[in-house]
Design a protein around this motif. Sequence first.
Motif, PDB file in Angstrom:
ATOM      1  N   VAL A   1      -5.927   4.441  -6.772  1.00 43.95           N
ATOM      2  CA  VAL A   1      -7.278   4.818  -6.372  1.00 43.95           C
ATOM      3  C   VAL A   1      -7.794   5.969  -7.233  1.00 43.95           C
ATOM      4  CG1 VAL A   1      -8.662   5.706  -4.447  1.00 43.95           C
ATOM      5  CG2 VAL A   1      -6.903   3.969  -4.020  1.00 43.95           C
TER       6      VAL A   1
ATOM      7  N   MET B   1     -11.050  -2.064  -7.880  1.00 40.63           N
ATOM      8  CA  MET B   1     -11.667  -2.764  -6.748  1.00 40.63           C
ATOM      9  C   MET B   1     -13.165  -2.481  -6.757  1.00 40.63           C
ATOM     10  SD  MET B   1      -8.597  -3.145  -4.156  1.00 40.63           S
ATOM     11  CE  MET B   1      -9.316  -3.294  -2.691  1.00 40.63           C
TER      12      MET B   1
ATOM     13  N   ASN C   1      -3.471  -1.108  -8.574  1.00 42.90           N
ATOM     14  CA  ASN C   1      -4.640  -0.231  -8.569  1.00 42.90           C
ATOM     15  C   ASN C   1      -4.234   1.121  -8.014  1.00 42.90           C
ATOM     16  OD1 ASN C   1      -7.040   0.810  -6.515  1.00 42.90           O
ATOM     17  ND2 ASN C   1      -7.777   0.198  -8.512  1.00 42.90           N
TER      18      ASN C   1
ATOM     19  N   LEU D   1       0.864  -1.188   0.000  1.00 44.00           N
ATOM     20  CA  LEU D   1       0.000   0.000   0.000  1.00 44.00           C
ATOM     21  C   LEU D   1       0.889   1.222   0.000  1.00 44.00           C
ATOM     22  CD1 LEU D   1      -2.708  -0.804   2.724  1.00 44.00           C
ATOM     23  CD2 LEU D   1      -2.880  -1.025   0.236  1.00 44.00           C
TER      24      LEU D   1
ATOM     25  N   LYS E   1      -8.720   0.322   2.213  1.00 47.93           N
ATOM     26  CA  LYS E   1      -8.173  -0.844   1.495  1.00 47.93           C
ATOM     27  C   LYS E   1      -7.403  -1.727   2.475  1.00 47.93           C
ATOM     28  CE  LYS E   1      -9.179   0.855  -2.690  1.00 47.93           C
ATOM     29  NZ  LYS E   1     -10.548   1.307  -2.642  1.00 47.93           N
TER      30      LYS E   1
ATOM     31  N   VAL F   1      -1.452  -1.296  -4.271  1.00 53.60           N
ATOM     32  CA  VAL F   1      -2.521  -0.296  -4.294  1.00 53.60           C
ATOM     33  C   VAL F   1      -1.914   1.030  -3.879  1.00 53.60           C
ATOM     34  CG1 VAL F   1      -4.794   0.372  -3.428  1.00 53.60           C
ATOM     35  CG2 VAL F   1      -4.218  -2.051  -3.628  1.00 53.60           C
TER      36      VAL F   1
END
Length: 457
Positions: free
Chosen positions: A97, A107, A95, A17, A27, A72
């Motif tokens: 955001v 997601m 991913n 993350l 997340k 992410v």
Amino acid sequence: MRFLPVFLDLAGRDVILVGASEAIQNKCRLLLAARARVRWYAAPEDRASDGTVQVFARAPNESDLAGAALVVSAAGEPFDRQVSAWARARQIPVNVVDRPDLSSFIMPAIVDRGDVVVAVGTGGASPVLARRIRERIEALLPARIGEFATLLGRWRPRVTAKLKTFAEKRRFWESAVDGKIADAALSGRLTDAEALLAEALAGAAWDTGGSVAIVGAGPGDPDLLTLKALRAISDADIIFYDDLVTQGVLDRVRRDAERVFVGKRRGRPGIGQVEINRLVVEAARTGKRVVRLKGGDPFVFGRGGEELGHLRAAGIPTTVIPGITSALGCAAEAELPLTLRDVATRLTLLTGHLVEAGEVDWSGLADPATTIVVYMGLAAAANIRDGLIRAGRDPATPAAVLARGTWADSKSVVGRLDALPALAPRIGEGPALIIVGEVVRHSAPWLGASKLDEAVA
Ligand code: SAH
């Protein structure tokens, strides 16, 4: 379909993350729920490392991504672009955001009920729409669906061992997820559900018997169906419905269900109660899930009690699902409180048929603190006026006629009790309710709040 939904097993896998935003924190929660091992860079200052999350105050390097299953990021430009490029170079799904252009996966919004998870995506087009859809699904799923899935999962090895053919297994599971076993599990009787599963698997024929649900469809607006009613009509094999059931409600019935109209229409007589009872029992005896769908509530001037009695006598398993009766639906729509402190303390529901037959004891309804709602009362408007005024009710008592309540073309007319026969014809086609009592003075039509309404002096 632009993205393929899959469910990833992340247990024990490393996930990177990047960033401190609320989105990343959410997340993190999800990833921990999926038992991933999180390595969190540029994390919020107050976040400390623990057994499952390794926290770094600094931004990651390219080499920090080594071995990760997912990345992410919500670090903001230009770093997100950098992280995305590193991840892609290493073939790690990434991913960013709110940046579909920098992401190789997105997601979904999820409904999380333990082992039952529903993922909703809009291809990144509108996360807010995805959340709305999720809310609807959330409302449709029984609260205990996750526990039920866990229970079925526990039984799966035993069923697989015992039943040989694919068809047998399918029939077994279909009867388990629809019938008595589901009813027991979803209403929290897990021990009963286990006993029924054991019985079914032991070879006692599993539940293929029919059943009937007597279901209240509410006053018309399909959004006023109860969740239970919606479930019953979504599962039905056949429905028998009355004339007051609206198209909007019928649109929510399972597409493959057979629909049988058993009401009366415009003066033409219906098929009659005896024939309805016969058809419903016959359908249940052929093993179908039958829904007997009635306007409003089945037990308020809806003959639900009679039909229930008949089904009991025939030994058919029957459940009753309440509906919003038209008095409640119409009153809410007209913002007319049926009881109100210091104004009305008693509520009486009457049928116009009794009024016409001269069988109403008006003396019991003369009290000014009583609100009277008359179903099927349009033709009896003059009798209602005469009966109430003779019994001593003030001729100036406010009265309302509420027609087609909660339908798209609902209409209301308000005026004085002594003008009631003049009010009734103004609303056009029924169905309509007459409401008499001081509370009408507090309603939206009386206060002139709605353009559709008319007041008659
Ligand atoms: N079981 C139903 C009542 C059936 S009797 C219920 O609980 O509502 C039929 C009568 O109900 C109609 O004549 C009318 O008086 C009333 N009614 C039903 N739906 C209505 C609606 N949408 N608006 C106004 N009155 C309604």
